[in-house]
Design an enzyme around this catalytic site. Structure first.
Site, PDB file in Angstrom:
ATOM      1  N   SER A   1       1.120  -9.995  -0.417  1.00 39.05           N
ATOM      2  CA  SER A   1       0.860  -8.548  -0.394  1.00 39.05           C
ATOM      3  C   SER A   1       0.968  -7.891   0.973  1.00 39.05           C
ATOM      4  O   SER A   1       1.042  -6.664   1.056  1.00 39.05           O
ATOM      5  CB  SER A   1      -0.530  -8.265  -0.974  1.00 39.05           C
ATOM      6  OG  SER A   1      -1.518  -8.939  -0.216  1.00 39.05           O
TER       7      SER A   1
ATOM      8  N   LYS B   1       0.810  -1.223   0.000  1.00 41.48           N
ATOM      9  CA  LYS B   1       0.000   0.000   0.000  1.00 41.48           C
ATOM     10  C   LYS B   1       0.847   1.278   0.000  1.00 41.48           C
ATOM     11  O   LYS B   1       0.392   2.333  -0.450  1.00 41.48           O
ATOM     12  CB  LYS B   1      -0.921   0.004   1.219  1.00 41.48           C
ATOM     13  CG  LYS B   1      -2.112  -0.931   1.106  1.00 41.48           C
ATOM     14  CD  LYS B   1      -3.151  -0.394   0.159  1.00 41.48           C
ATOM     15  CE  LYS B   1      -4.444  -1.187   0.226  1.00 41.48           C
ATOM     16  NZ  LYS B   1      -5.476  -0.633  -0.679  1.00 41.48           N
TER      17      LYS B   1
END
Length: 608
Positions: A409, A155
């Site tokens: 992720s 992110k």
């Protein structure tokens, strides 16, 4: 899978929606319930996280512009309305299904990805071979280690790229965002690097370890609202009042471009021909960015999204050809628990990606365990999502000898959730099965039962006498092969011991296995699964809603960290009072699902 494999089904009544079961009884059957629920006045919604009016430096036009209009309400649908076997590549966009190639639309993104400045703060993460998993699957499985970023998540890339493009005068007015996790840390670290003031709105249910981490990065944390939507509304309102730029988590071109650098690195580091890249999907920013780059430079590489079966907003949007809103979203993989995908991310995905694979919660837990055994790293559920999807895809299609990439992720795991992961990992790997067997209530029955189980290892056994005629036992067995389990069940059947395989039933694994100990025949019992927010007063608010109006006949509470507590409740409600019960449940504001008709509940908890 051809058209003959499709099966259309009518929607279930809202009060008795069956529990989710992502695995149909036959592995080649695709089940599609494509009915969109009617929009009620109370369900009006607007697209979330649309590009901010105070945007960063403008990109060349990405699509034709239309006159501004009021946002149209999005249809609400159930995650259960689109389910297919784990590993099956479904929700294939029409553009790709027809064989058309719209990759030219990605050119503008490609050039911006190449010139992105994310490396001022982000790391170029390694592409590592998962040797044990590769050997098991017969393919070369590479892990794109985004869990090794400074904030343990990809992110940071999108947040920094958008903020770095803001004019200095906008940065001086500050930024603001809403998030309960990885996006918050990404914005906070980007603001620290760019020396601008950042305000992060987080729900009051956010665990202290998360908001403390954001504070340590120098951002101002505001805990407000019980849900993400309330925190987001506050952030957008305060941003307008103070002139701050709102940094969305996924639905902005500059955020998508930042995430697209992941795809650029994969292409740069992968020396051999690549079959597919598996990408976790929440709002769609990561997969849209990767597809925008990879489909331009290596169009034959498949870009495959992976979603939890109970949080499949992208798959449903692609299936219907337009964005939808999930009526409820599963919260186990909270990093991808999104009810509505982004407008721009959806536009790119329907042109560029090859489809979406759905996986179960058990499979996600198994992949978390795989990653620990492979690299001694613990991923969060969303971080292990693509790994679960890659394995399911390889198994479903019998893929061998190919090179595939799974993006790990994120690693911001809530420690409390590890308990659930350890309980379900073996089930997800098909190394444990949960069963129930009926046997005569007489001396010697238990011994005979154990003889029939034979060489299989019993890992759990629960039984309580509640009838003079027959006994019901709930137990788990360790598995080595599927054939061993089938052989054991055949031995039970041959001895007139009826046996049920409950391995795929989430209600059993979450609650009923802990409540085993006797069956009752209660009148007018309504069974519901609620998600309680993890905050003081949540239980009393529930009790004030239903008690003493109705008798609570069953209650089982399991905390799951930031996603809220998973609660099973039985309430005795007369048929004439069902509408009142439903209205009170809606007014309570907690997500809930009625599971009264669940076959396992009727088997284990009701005596007829």
């Amino acid at each position: 899978m051809d058209a003959h494999a499709l099966r259309l089904a009518t929607p279930c009544p809202p009060l008795h929606r069956p529990s989710r079961n992502p695995s149909p009884p036959f592995p080649t059957l695709l089940t599609v319930r494509a009915t969109v629920s009617k929009q009620s006045p109370l369900n009006i919604s607007v697209p979330i996280d649309s590009p901010s009016s105070s945007s960063s430096s403008p990109l060349p036009p990405l699509q034709s512009q239309s006159p501004p209009s009021l946002p149209q309400p999005l249809p609400k649908v159930s995650a259960d309305s689109l389910q297919y076997p784990p590993g099956y590549l479904g929700a294939v966009p029409k553009e790709r299904r027809d064989g058309t190639d719209n990759s030219d639309n990605a050119m503008t993104y490609l050039t911006n990805i190449l010139s992105s400045k994310v490396y001022d703060v982000a790391r170029e993460t390694p592409l590592q071979l998962a040797s044990k998993l590769s050997e098991r699957l017969g393919n070369n499985v590479y892990l794109k280690r985004e869990d090794l970023q400074p904030v343990f998540s990809f992110k940071l890339r999108g947040a920094y790229n958008m903020m770095a493009k803001l004019p200095r005068e906008q940065l001086e007015r500050g930024v603001i965002c809403s998030s309960a996790g990885n996006h918050a840390q990404g914005v906070a670290l980007a603001a620290k690097e760019l020396k601008c003031d950042a305000v992060i709105a987080m729900p009051v249910t956010t665990p202290e370890i998360k908001w403390r981490s954001v504070e340590k990065l120098g951002a101002t944390v505001v805990l407000i609202g019980d849900s993400y939507d309330e925190a987001q509304a506050y952030a957008k309102k305060r941003g307008e009042e103070e002139g701050r730029t709102f940094i969305p988590p996924f639905d902005h071109p500059d955020v998508i471009i930042g995430q697209g650098t992941v795809g650029m690195e994969i292409v740069r580091h992968m020396p051999n021909p690549l079959h597919a890249i598996f990408v976790p999907v929440g709002g769609g920013g990561l997969i849209a960015g990767i597809a925008a780059y990879v489909k331009r430079v290596a169009p034959k590489v498949k870009i495959i999204g992976v979603e939890p079966a109970d949080a499949n907003a992208m798959a449903l949007s692609l299936h219907h050809g337009h964005r939808i809103m999930l009526d409820q979203v599963g919260g186990f993989a909270d990093g991808v628990a999104v009810k509505v995908v982004g407008e721009e991310t959806f536009r790119l995905c329907k042109e560029l990606i090859d489809g979406v694979v759905l996986v179960s919660r058990d499979a996600i837990c198994a992949s978390i365990k795989d990653m620990f055994e492979e690299k001694r790293s613990i991923l969060e559920p969303a971080g292990a999502l693509s790994l679960a999807g890659a394995e399911a895809y390889c198994n479903y299609y019998g893929l061998k000898g190919e090179n595939i990439v799974a993006i790990t992720s994120g690693a911001n795991m809530n420690f409390d959730k590890l308990r659930v992961v350890t309980e379900l990992a073996n089930v997800g790997r098909r190394q444990e099965a949960v069963l129930a067997t009926m046997m005569p209530e007489k001396p010697g029955s238990f011994k005979k039962f154990c003889e029939l189980v034979g060489p299989m290892n019993i890992t759990e056994f629960k039984y309580r006498c509640n009838s003079d005629k027959e006994a019901l036992v709930l137990y788990s067995v360790g598995l080595h092969t599927v054939s061993e389990l089938v052989a054991m069940q055949q031995r039970m059947t041959a001895s007139n011991l009826t046996t049920f395989n409950l391995t795929e039933n989430d209600l059993v694994k979450d609650h009923l296995r802990y409540l085993m100990g006797g069956r009752l025949n209660l009148q007018n019992e309504v069974l519901c699964r609620f998600v309680f927010p993890e905050r003081p007063g949540a239980l009393m608010k529930f009790l004030d809603t239903f008690s003493p109006r109705w008798n609570i006949s069953l209650f089982h509470y399991r905390g799951q960290g930031e996603t809220g507590a998973n609660v099973l409740v039985g309430i005795q409600v007369a048929p004439s009072e069902i509408e009142e019960f439903q209205q009170r449940a809606l007014d309570l504001g907690y997500d809930y699902l009625v599971v009264t008709d669940d076959s396992a509940f009727q088997l284990l908890m009701h005596f007829n």
